[in-house]
Design a protein around this motif. Structure first.
Motif, PDB file in Angstrom:
ATOM      1  N   GLY A  29      -5.355 -10.858   8.287  1.00 24.99           N
ATOM      2  CA  GLY A  29      -5.090 -11.840   7.251  1.00 24.99           C
ATOM      3  C   GLY A  29      -5.009 -11.246   5.860  1.00 24.99           C
ATOM      4  O   GLY A  29      -5.640 -10.237   5.551  1.00 24.99           O
ATOM      5  N   GLY A  30      -4.177 -11.841   5.004  1.00 24.59           N
ATOM      6  CA  GLY A  30      -4.057 -11.405   3.619  1.00 24.59           C
ATOM      7  C   GLY A  30      -3.043 -10.291   3.437  1.00 24.59           C
ATOM      8  O   GLY A  30      -2.339  -9.880   4.370  1.00 24.59           O
ATOM      9  N   VAL A  31      -2.976  -9.794   2.202  1.00 25.51           N
ATOM     10  CA  VAL A  31      -2.022  -8.755   1.833  1.00 25.51           C
ATOM     11  C   VAL A  31      -2.788  -7.485   1.494  1.00 25.51           C
ATOM     12  O   VAL A  31      -3.692  -7.506   0.657  1.00 25.51           O
ATOM     13  N   ALA A  32      -2.442  -6.389   2.148  1.00 29.59           N
ATOM     14  CA  ALA A  32      -3.079  -5.102   1.894  1.00 29.59           C
ATOM     15  C   ALA A  32      -2.042  -4.118   1.384  1.00 29.59           C
ATOM     16  O   ALA A  32      -0.951  -4.008   1.951  1.00 29.59           O
ATOM     17  N   GLY A  33      -2.368  -3.423   0.309  1.00 31.75           N
ATOM     18  CA  GLY A  33      -1.465  -2.427  -0.249  1.00 31.75           C
ATOM     19  C   GLY A  33      -1.741  -1.050   0.329  1.00 31.75           C
ATOM     20  O   GLY A  33      -2.872  -0.731   0.703  1.00 31.75           O
ATOM     21  N   PHE A  34      -0.701  -0.238   0.393  1.00 35.48           N
ATOM     22  CA  PHE A  34      -0.809   1.118   0.923  1.00 35.48           C
ATOM     23  C   PHE A  34      -0.171   2.045  -0.103  1.00 35.48           C
ATOM     24  O   PHE A  34       1.048   2.018  -0.300  1.00 35.48           O
ATOM     25  N   VAL A  35      -0.972   2.844  -0.787  1.00 37.56           N
ATOM     26  CA  VAL A  35      -0.463   3.682  -1.873  1.00 37.56           C
ATOM     27  C   VAL A  35      -0.941   5.113  -1.714  1.00 37.56           C
ATOM     28  O   VAL A  35      -1.932   5.398  -1.034  1.00 37.56           O
ATOM     29  N   GLY A  36      -0.231   6.008  -2.349  1.00 35.39           N
ATOM     30  CA  GLY A  36      -0.591   7.416  -2.339  1.00 35.39           C
ATOM     31  C   GLY A  36       0.455   8.213  -3.083  1.00 35.39           C
ATOM     32  O   GLY A  36       1.590   7.761  -3.251  1.00 35.39           O
ATOM     33  N   PRO A  37       0.098   9.410  -3.553  1.00 34.62           N
ATOM     34  CA  PRO A  37       1.073  10.266  -4.231  1.00 34.62           C
ATOM     35  C   PRO A  37       2.224  10.633  -3.312  1.00 34.62           C
ATOM     36  O   PRO A  37       2.131  10.503  -2.091  1.00 34.62           O
ATOM     37  N   ASN A  38       3.308  11.121  -3.888  1.00 30.76           N
ATOM     38  CA  ASN A  38       4.424  11.610  -3.078  1.00 30.76           C
ATOM     39  C   ASN A  38       3.925  12.669  -2.093  1.00 30.76           C
ATOM     40  O   ASN A  38       3.197  13.589  -2.473  1.00 30.76           O
ATOM     41  N   GLY A  39       4.307  12.529  -0.844  1.00 33.48           N
ATOM     42  CA  GLY A  39       3.905  13.495   0.166  1.00 33.48           C
ATOM     43  C   GLY A  39       2.497  13.318   0.692  1.00 33.48           C
ATOM     44  O   GLY A  39       1.977  14.194   1.392  1.00 33.48           O
ATOM     45  N   ALA A  40       1.878  12.166   0.406  1.00 36.96           N
ATOM     46  CA  ALA A  40       0.492  11.953   0.833  1.00 36.96           C
ATOM     47  C   ALA A  40       0.370  11.651   2.318  1.00 36.96           C
ATOM     48  O   ALA A  40      -0.717  11.741   2.880  1.00 36.96           O
ATOM     49  N   GLY A  41       1.461  11.259   2.963  1.00 37.08           N
ATOM     50  CA  GLY A  41       1.428  10.947   4.386  1.00 37.08           C
ATOM     51  C   GLY A  41       1.589   9.484   4.712  1.00 37.08           C
ATOM     52  O   GLY A  41       1.387   9.065   5.854  1.00 37.08           O
ATOM     53  N   LYS A  42       1.982   8.712   3.723  1.00 34.54           N
ATOM     54  CA  LYS A  42       2.083   7.265   3.900  1.00 34.54           C
ATOM     55  C   LYS A  42       3.148   6.886   4.929  1.00 34.54           C
ATOM     56  O   LYS A  42       2.877   6.118   5.864  1.00 34.54           O
ATOM     57  N   SER A  43       4.357   7.409   4.767  1.00 38.49           N
ATOM     58  CA  SER A  43       5.442   7.068   5.696  1.00 38.49           C
ATOM     59  C   SER A  43       5.147   7.564   7.105  1.00 38.49           C
ATOM     60  O   SER A  43       5.452   6.886   8.097  1.00 38.49           O
ATOM     61  N   THR A  44       4.551   8.744   7.202  1.00 39.92           N
ATOM     62  CA  THR A  44       4.196   9.282   8.525  1.00 39.92           C
ATOM     63  C   THR A  44       3.180   8.387   9.209  1.00 39.92           C
ATOM     64  O   THR A  44       3.264   8.130  10.420  1.00 39.92           O
ATOM     65  N   THR A  45       2.212   7.891   8.447  1.00 36.77           N
ATOM     66  CA  THR A  45       1.200   6.985   9.004  1.00 36.77           C
ATOM     67  C   THR A  45       1.847   5.720   9.542  1.00 36.77           C
ATOM     68  O   THR A  45       1.553   5.276  10.664  1.00 36.77           O
ATOM     69  N   ILE A  46       2.746   5.133   8.768  1.00 37.58           N
ATOM     70  CA  ILE A  46       3.422   3.907   9.189  1.00 37.58           C
ATOM     71  C   ILE A  46       4.215   4.151  10.470  1.00 37.58           C
ATOM     72  O   ILE A  46       4.189   3.333  11.398  1.00 37.58           O
TER      73      ILE A  46
END
Length: 304
Positions: A29-46
């Protein structure tokens, strides 16, 4: 039940660890943000959460199912990772008809999702005539077709003008309030702060914070900025703040004090008693940008 859970989730590409032992427990439930510097691994995690790539080690779950059994949960997940390949010559509604047929979704939901994203009146217009904001909203409508419990969006406001950004923010908050879990990545930190109840921040492939937005902001003390009319009084102003128990330092010709907003009135009184005339006095609340740079420690990386 957590909507997303990870334990030691790791992805290596040769010698590079793009994601390094992520531990995560994101409630439903709710809205969660996912942030990090360029190259932090965000897209890979998704991509690991969606079963698009396999982790090198560790475990993950989405909606209670292991990520190596994506068929058990993907029908309950809506995702907008890259711009969908909509047909320019078809209407918005016709495009959704095509994707609903391909995905085996209930075509009876098309009118509903167009209404949810504010495109009911424009469903009969050609996609080629849509503004960028309308195209983004149609992409979210496509992600909503399976009536998902979890919605994962990667940069949904990318390239939008201020009005489009506000519209998408309002939509995300509406979806979160309806009981869905919205997991959204964005480089627009002010929008993440405005829209999100929770925040996941990663750096160098690891989680540096995961929890409520309120808890994150509480970790970063608010500041007071004060400036004496006569710069010769600056050192004395720093002493007044320190004597009151609040650390202070000279920054760009003024004094920045780590103190709550209510200290402004007391500082004004102390300065007047000391014969100091203030030319500036204002309290600044902590924000996500301050927290981001404090926790990642490098303002030159940029935000991904």
């Amino acid at each position: 039940m957590a909507s997303i859970r990870a334990a030691g989730l790791t992805k290596a590409f040769g010698d590079l660890r793009a994601v390094n032992q992520i531990d995560l427990d994101l409630p439903e439930g709710g809205v969660a943000g996912f942030v990090g510097p360029n190259g932090a691994g965000k897209s890979t995690t998704i991509r690991m959460l969606l079963g698009l790539i396999r982790p090198t080690s560790g475990d993950g779950e989405v909606l209670g199912h292991p990520i190596d059994r994506r068929a058990a949960y993907l029908h309950r997940v809506g995702a907008l990772i890259e711009a969908p390949g909509f047909y320019p010559s078809l209407t918005g509604e016709a495009n959704l008809q095509v994707f609903a047929r391909l995905g085996g979704h209930d075509r009876g939901r098309i009118a509903e999702v167009l209404d949810v994203v504010g495109l009911r009146e424009f469903g009969g217009d050609r996609y080629s005539n849509y503004s960028l904001g309308m195209k983004q909203r149609l992409g979210i409508a496509l992600a909503l077709l399976p009536d998902p419990d979890l919605l994962i969006l990667d940069e949904p406001t990318n390239g939008l003008d201020p009005q489009g950004i506000v519209e998408i923010r309002s939509l995300l908050m509406q979806l979160g309030a309806s009981g869905k879990t919205v997991f959204v990545s964005s480089h627009l930190l002010a929008e993440i702060q405005a829209a999100c109840d929770a925040i996941v921040m990663i750096d160098h492939g690891g989680v540096v914070f995961a929890g409520s937005m309120a808890d994150l902001l509480a970790r970063n003390s608010p500041t007071i900025r004060a400036a004496a009319h006569d710069v010769a009084d600056t050192a004395r102003l720093i002493e007044l703040a320190a004597d009151a128990g609040y650390p202070a330092a000279r920054v760009n010709g003024a004094v920045e004090i780590v103190a709550p907003a209510h200290f402004t009135a007391e500082l004004n009184r102390l300065a007047w008693q000391a014969g100091i005339t203030l030319g500036e006095l204002q309290a600044t609340s902590a924000d996500l940008e301050q927290a981001f740079f404090a926790m990642t420690g490098d303002t030159k990386k940029g935000v991904s």
